[in-house]
Enzyme design. Sequence first.
Site, PDB file in Angstrom:
ATOM      1  CG  HIS A  76      -5.641  -2.435   0.591  1.00 41.64           C
ATOM      2  ND1 HIS A  76      -5.027  -1.975  -0.556  1.00 41.64           N
ATOM      3  CD2 HIS A  76      -5.058  -1.749   1.618  1.00 41.64           C
ATOM      4  CE1 HIS A  76      -4.132  -1.050  -0.254  1.00 41.64           C
ATOM      5  NE2 HIS A  76      -4.121  -0.896   1.060  1.00 41.64           N
ATOM      6  CG  ASP A  92      -6.786  -3.054  -3.075  1.00 42.17           C
ATOM      7  OD1 ASP A  92      -7.582  -2.349  -2.439  1.00 42.17           O
ATOM      8  OD2 ASP A  92      -5.556  -2.965  -2.959  1.00 42.17           O
ATOM      9  CB  SER A 125      -0.950  -0.044   1.207  1.00 45.02           C
ATOM     10  OG  SER A 125      -1.929   0.966   1.132  1.00 45.02           O
TER      11      SER A 125
END
Length: 281
Positions: free
Chosen positions: A258, A230, A83
């Site tokens: 995610h 995601d 991320s």
Amino acid sequence: MVEKKRHHFVLVHGCCHGGWSWYKVASLLRGAGHEVRPLDLRASGIDPATPDQVSSFADYNQPLVELLESLPAHEGVVLVGHSFGGLSIAYAAERFPTKVAVAVFVTAAMPNPTLPPSMLLHNVSPLSTSAKMLTARQGFFMLKERIESWEDSSLVPYTDTSRLLPATIEFGTQFLRSHLYNNCSIEDYTLATMLKRAAPFDRDDLSCHDFVSETNYGGTKRVYVVCKDDQVIKESFQRWMIEVGQVDDVMEIEGADHMPMFSKPHDLCNLLLQVADTHCS
């Protein structure tokens, strides 16, 4: 019998998380005989700093910098970022190109030398007409507006009212479940609600066009891991970053949200081992 090479994995967490988020994957990699270091960046995980003590993105990444500085000149780690941690590993690869054998972006923000990383943060393609007109600072304001629509997530302002952008961001528990941990077990989601922290938001040095260069970061091997379910960094945007980022390899995890280190830990571990065997000489 040929002895299998032992790799060194450095795992970097995303926003509002810490090294704890890698506990499943770290256990699997260690069980396979490899060295693994899941880091806490500043004001993250169990790091004692508070977000308002983090003055810059460089400051935020200091634990990662210190680790790489401590390694031999050509250690060649497998540097994995998740991320927002994608920007951290890009920052590290720019500064320590000989110590990063391969950088792995797991559904992560992946910059390229032609754009300031702040342009990635609001998920607007700089190739579009509207984005061409944006300054990097405006990119942060667009990100602020986007986060304000993320259910119960919150942005906390500075006590100094002259500063227009918020000081910290914290993901709300509803947002965690609907967007980050949507395919994870209730136990993993509950753990996240207990361990998440507010993270620093306003980082002026992310607006720099020279954040990474063609020479250092551009010369580092890069692999992108696409997480197809995601709900934060959508697959279409992941693939746009791949298209403009000139990666060496692309891998996919079906059914991964995610947080693939929770929802698909065995799949992610196997991909990381494959990356290490393929790209580490």
